[in-house]
Design a protein around this motif. Structure first.
Motif, PDB file in Angstrom:
ATOM      1  N   ALA A 237       0.685  -1.291   0.099  1.00 18.70           N
ATOM      2  CA  ALA A 237      -0.057  -0.032  -0.104  1.00 18.70           C
ATOM      3  C   ALA A 237       0.844   1.145  -0.004  1.00 18.70           C
ATOM      4  O   ALA A 237       0.307   2.109  -0.270  1.00 18.70           O
TER       5      ALA A 237
ATOM      6  N   ARG B   9       0.081   3.815  -6.267  1.00 18.89           N
ATOM      7  CA  ARG B   9      -0.361   3.636  -7.571  1.00 18.89           C
ATOM      8  C   ARG B   9      -1.607   2.821  -7.612  1.00 18.89           C
ATOM      9  O   ARG B   9      -2.557   3.100  -8.393  1.00 18.89           O
ATOM     10  N   VAL B  10      -1.526   1.765  -6.835  1.00 15.18           N
ATOM     11  CA  VAL B  10      -2.783   0.920  -6.380  1.00 15.18           C
ATOM     12  C   VAL B  10      -3.216   1.423  -5.147  1.00 15.18           C
ATOM     13  O   VAL B  10      -2.614   1.005  -4.018  1.00 15.18           O
ATOM     14  N   LYS B  11      -4.761   1.680  -4.989  1.00 18.58           N
ATOM     15  CA  LYS B  11      -5.108   1.723  -3.902  1.00 18.58           C
ATOM     16  C   LYS B  11      -5.446   0.528  -2.627  1.00 18.58           C
ATOM     17  O   LYS B  11      -5.318  -0.578  -3.059  1.00 18.58           O
ATOM     18  N   GLU B  12      -5.309   0.688  -1.517  1.00 18.66           N
ATOM     19  CA  GLU B  12      -5.303  -0.083  -0.336  1.00 18.66           C
ATOM     20  C   GLU B  12      -6.519  -1.110  -0.594  1.00 18.66           C
ATOM     21  O   GLU B  12      -6.466  -2.422  -0.503  1.00 18.66           O
ATOM     22  N   ASP B  13      -7.607  -0.686  -0.950  1.00 13.93           N
ATOM     23  CA  ASP B  13      -8.997  -1.619  -1.070  1.00 13.93           C
ATOM     24  C   ASP B  13      -8.883  -2.493  -2.042  1.00 13.93           C
ATOM     25  O   ASP B  13      -9.242  -3.693  -2.169  1.00 13.93           O
ATOM     26  N   SER B  14      -8.031  -2.153  -3.285  1.00 14.40           N
ATOM     27  CA  SER B  14      -7.859  -3.038  -4.349  1.00 14.40           C
ATOM     28  C   SER B  14      -6.663  -4.073  -3.826  1.00 14.40           C
ATOM     29  O   SER B  14      -6.821  -5.368  -4.374  1.00 14.40           O
ATOM     30  N   LEU B  15      -5.757  -3.757  -3.340  1.00 15.80           N
ATOM     31  CA  LEU B  15      -4.907  -4.634  -2.954  1.00 15.80           C
ATOM     32  C   LEU B  15      -5.291  -5.713  -1.938  1.00 15.80           C
ATOM     33  O   LEU B  15      -4.839  -6.844  -1.894  1.00 15.80           O
TER      34      LEU B  15
ATOM     35  N   GLY C  19      -8.364  -6.904  -2.135  1.00 20.34           N
ATOM     36  CA  GLY C  19      -9.158  -7.727  -2.739  1.00 20.34           C
ATOM     37  C   GLY C  19      -8.164  -8.643  -3.447  1.00 20.34           C
ATOM     38  O   GLY C  19      -8.740  -9.765  -3.657  1.00 20.34           O
ATOM     39  N   VAL C  20      -7.337  -8.160  -3.970  1.00 20.07           N
ATOM     40  CA  VAL C  20      -6.217  -9.108  -4.541  1.00 20.07           C
ATOM     41  C   VAL C  20      -5.681 -10.070  -3.880  1.00 20.07           C
ATOM     42  O   VAL C  20      -5.725 -11.453  -3.768  1.00 20.07           O
TER      43      VAL C  20
END
Length: 305
Positions: free
Chosen positions: A88, A92-98, A100-101
């Motif tokens: 996080a 570039r990539v938001k925490e909620d997306s990480l 989810g991954v």
């Protein structure tokens, strides 16, 4: 089954698993109720569900190796949370997306691992939906000591965690280590989830974190009272849920969650200040008062100047 019969079963040596299940259910519900207050304050209901996914590979490895489920789940959840925190930092990539991954990937890894073990179907059902049978004594002690440790950490860091939950930017401006406090909260949520899995199950454990604190939130505006009510509601839900489950041969986890949900709906409807009926009563009172102010003695509306 009457309450007297239930108490007799609790003291029956042939049903030794029942009091252990009750103790674990109540202890884990109380701990989740306290931890969940911070989760609800931060508006992070998703984190409980995500952590429940993250701990699954650790549970699977512990099951295959015949080790401690609590320890295996805790290690997996903490490692995943740390991984999220590190990644996080790259904005570039938001925490909620990480989340989810990585958390869903962890859940998938757990399914693959446990599929290699004998008795795959039965053990998977136990992980997902909980079970009150076969709880070893060591897990009872582990849950007790872990729950006590969680509550001690929350007591020590209460002010800091509340500050971060209510206003992160303000907390950062006064010098609080927001990043590390986030890590602490993730770890505590992970531990609270893990100690609840055996009776509630991986899928339903989110309800223990969210429903009792949300119910308490409807009943009071004061945070200390909320943190007192939430564990009481959680523990009461576990007690009543296990009694109904044992009496009517129902799944434990689902019954406990439904009892907690019934409490939430009752508070949503009947809470003295924030309940639906109370709001409507106050609204009707205000409308009546306004009509009284704008209507003259003869019933005609007064002229406005």
């Amino acid at each position: 089954m009457s309450i007297i019969d239930f108490l007799h079963d609790l003291t029956n040596p042939d049903l030794a698993f029942l009091p252990k299940a009750l103790a674990i259910a109540v202890m884990s519900s109380v701990v989740c109720g306290v931890v969940g207050c911070y989760v609800v304050l931060r508006g992070m209901a998703f984190i409980g569900d995500a952590v429940a996914h993250a701990v699954f590979p650790g549970l699977a490895v512990a099951f295959v190796l015949q080790g401690s489920l609590v320890l295996g789940g805790a290690v997996a959840g903490i490692l995943t949370a740390l991984l999220i925190a590190v990644f996080a930092q790259h904005r570039r990539v938001k925490e909620d997306s990480l989340i989810g991954v990585f958390f869903v990937a962890a859940f998938a890894l757990g399914i693959v691992i446990i599929s290699r073990a004998p008795g795959y179907a039965g053990s998977l059902q136990q992980f997902l939906f909980g079970s009150i049978t076969g709880i070893p004594d060591r897990d009872l002690y582990t849950v007790g000591f872990t729950g006590l440790a969680i509550l001690m950490v929350l007591l020590l860091l209460h002010k800091e965690l509340v500050a971060v939950s209510l206003d992160r930017e303000m907390a950062r401006s006064v010098g609080l280590p927001v990043f590390w406090l986030d890590i602490v909260l993730y770890v505590l949520v992970t531990l609270a989830v893990v100690i609840s899995l055996q009776t509630i199950g991986n899928i339903l454990v989110l309800a223990l974190l969210i429903t009792p604190p949300a119910t308490a939130r409807l009943l009071t505006d004061r945070l200390p009272v909320m943190m007192l009510l939430a564990p009481l509601i959680g523990g009461g839900s576990a007690l009543v849920g296990l009694y109904l489950s044992w009496s009517y041969d129902l799944p434990v986890g689902g019954t406990v969650v439904l009892v907690a949900t019934a409490m939430f709906l009752s508070a949503w409807l009947l809470a003295p200040r924030h309940g639906l009926l109370a709001r409507r009563w106050r609204g009707a009172g205000r409308r009546h008062a306004e009509r009284g102010r704008t209507t003259g003695p003869g019933g005609a509306r007064e002229a406005t100047v």
